[in-house]
Scaffold this motif. Structure first.
Motif, PDB file in Angstrom:
ATOM      1  N   VAL A 144      36.789  70.151 -40.100  1.00 15.18           N
ATOM      2  CA  VAL A 144      37.377  71.468 -40.304  1.00 15.18           C
ATOM      3  C   VAL A 144      38.558  71.527 -39.353  1.00 15.18           C
ATOM      4  N   ARG A 145      39.754  71.521 -39.932  1.00 13.65           N
ATOM      5  CA  ARG A 145      40.976  71.513 -39.130  1.00 13.65           C
ATOM      6  C   ARG A 145      41.229  72.887 -38.501  1.00 13.65           C
ATOM      7  N   ALA A 146      42.201  72.960 -37.612  1.00 11.54           N
ATOM      8  CA  ALA A 146      42.545  74.213 -36.923  1.00 11.54           C
ATOM      9  C   ALA A 146      42.895  75.333 -37.903  1.00 11.54           C
ATOM     10  N   ASP A 147      43.496  74.966 -39.055  1.00 11.30           N
ATOM     11  CA  ASP A 147      43.875  75.972 -40.056  1.00 11.30           C
ATOM     12  C   ASP A 147      42.721  76.344 -40.985  1.00 11.30           C
ATOM     13  N   GLY A 148      41.532  75.778 -40.743  1.00 17.17           N
ATOM     14  CA  GLY A 148      40.363  76.080 -41.553  1.00 17.17           C
ATOM     15  C   GLY A 148      40.169  75.164 -42.750  1.00 17.17           C
ATOM     16  N   LYS A 149      41.156  74.321 -43.035  1.00 17.03           N
ATOM     17  CA  LYS A 149      41.066  73.409 -44.178  1.00 17.03           C
ATOM     18  C   LYS A 149      40.016  72.337 -43.891  1.00 17.03           C
ATOM     19  N   GLU A 150      39.174  72.070 -44.881  1.00 13.03           N
ATOM     20  CA  GLU A 150      38.136  71.048 -44.739  1.00 13.03           C
ATOM     21  C   GLU A 150      38.560  69.771 -45.440  1.00 13.03           C
ATOM     22  N   THR A 151      38.308  68.647 -44.781  1.00 11.72           N
ATOM     23  CA  THR A 151      38.608  67.341 -45.367  1.00 11.72           C
ATOM     24  C   THR A 151      37.414  66.415 -45.172  1.00 11.72           C
ATOM     25  N   SER A 170      45.402  61.473 -46.569  1.00  9.48           N
ATOM     26  CA  SER A 170      46.803  61.217 -46.919  1.00  9.48           C
ATOM     27  C   SER A 170      47.559  60.663 -45.712  1.00  9.48           C
ATOM     28  N   ASP A 171      46.936  60.719 -44.521  1.00 11.43           N
ATOM     29  CA  ASP A 171      47.588  60.271 -43.288  1.00 11.43           C
ATOM     30  C   ASP A 171      47.403  58.781 -43.004  1.00 11.43           C
ATOM     31  N   VAL A 172      46.272  58.215 -43.426  1.00 12.14           N
ATOM     32  CA  VAL A 172      45.986  56.791 -43.190  1.00 12.14           C
ATOM     33  C   VAL A 172      45.400  56.182 -44.453  1.00 12.14           C
ATOM     34  N   SER A 216      51.246  61.795 -35.644  1.00  8.12           N
ATOM     35  CA  SER A 216      50.797  62.495 -36.844  1.00  8.12           C
ATOM     36  C   SER A 216      51.772  62.267 -37.994  1.00  8.12           C
ATOM     37  N   ALA A 217      51.380  62.725 -39.182  1.00  9.50           N
ATOM     38  CA  ALA A 217      52.221  62.561 -40.370  1.00  9.50           C
ATOM     39  C   ALA A 217      53.573  63.257 -40.208  1.00  9.50           C
TER      40      ALA A 217
END
Length: 158
Positions: free
Chosen positions: A69-76, A95-97, A143-144
């Motif tokens: 759960v990223r700082a913006d609330g998005k889950e990956t 999408s980053d690696v 980071s990207a």
């Protein structure tokens, strides 16, 4: 004399083989780990709101599923299956690696490199504490969006 020597050598080889098999047992990282946000550091930040890592092992292959759960609330969710041989293995869900290589340092530590299109974008280490209750992941990279970071993630075994 020769009849006694052959069984003695076989006994030593069997005992040695058993010791090697025990030493090559499951990696101590195997299991589920919950990010302890208060013990972790994210430079420059902001950090993750949460992360759960689940490691499993089949033979020499280790699979890790990482739910973040990223700082913006998005889950990956990302996943990779790798061996501790330093070779590149594909990473799914990011999408980053797109690949990961991991090499064992000692029984509790492994170094890793995450890559995008063959270029290392993140590297670091993961270490399981001697008591097996804490996993520390240290990583540095870019980071990207080109921002450099230096993170220490501390996980508690579940």
């Amino acid at each position: 004399m020769r009849r006694l020597l052959v069984p003695a050598i076989l006994a030593v080889l069997s005992a040695t083989g058993a010791a090697i098999a025990v030493a090559a047992g499951p990696d101590p990282v195997i299991g589920t780990w919950q990010l302890n946000v208060s013990k972790s550091t994210f430079k420059p930040g902001p950090g993750f709101k949460g992360q759960t890592r689940t490691y499993s092992q089949s033979g020499q292959s280790i699979t890790v599923a990482i739910k973040t759960v990223r700082a913006d609330g998005k889950e990956t969710t990302t996943q990779t299956t790798y061996q501790l041989d330093g070779k590149d293995y594909p990473v799914k869900g990011s999408s980053d690696v797109d690949s990961d290589s991991v090499k064992r340092v000692d029984s509790n530590t492994a170094n890793f490199a995450l890559k995008k299109a063959g270029k290392v974008v993140q590297s670091g280490s993961r270490t399981v504490s001697k008591d097996g209750k804490t996993l520390t992941v240290k990583s540095t990279g870019t980071s990207a969006n080109g921002e450099k970071f230096d993170d220490v993630l501390v996980f508690d075994k579940q």
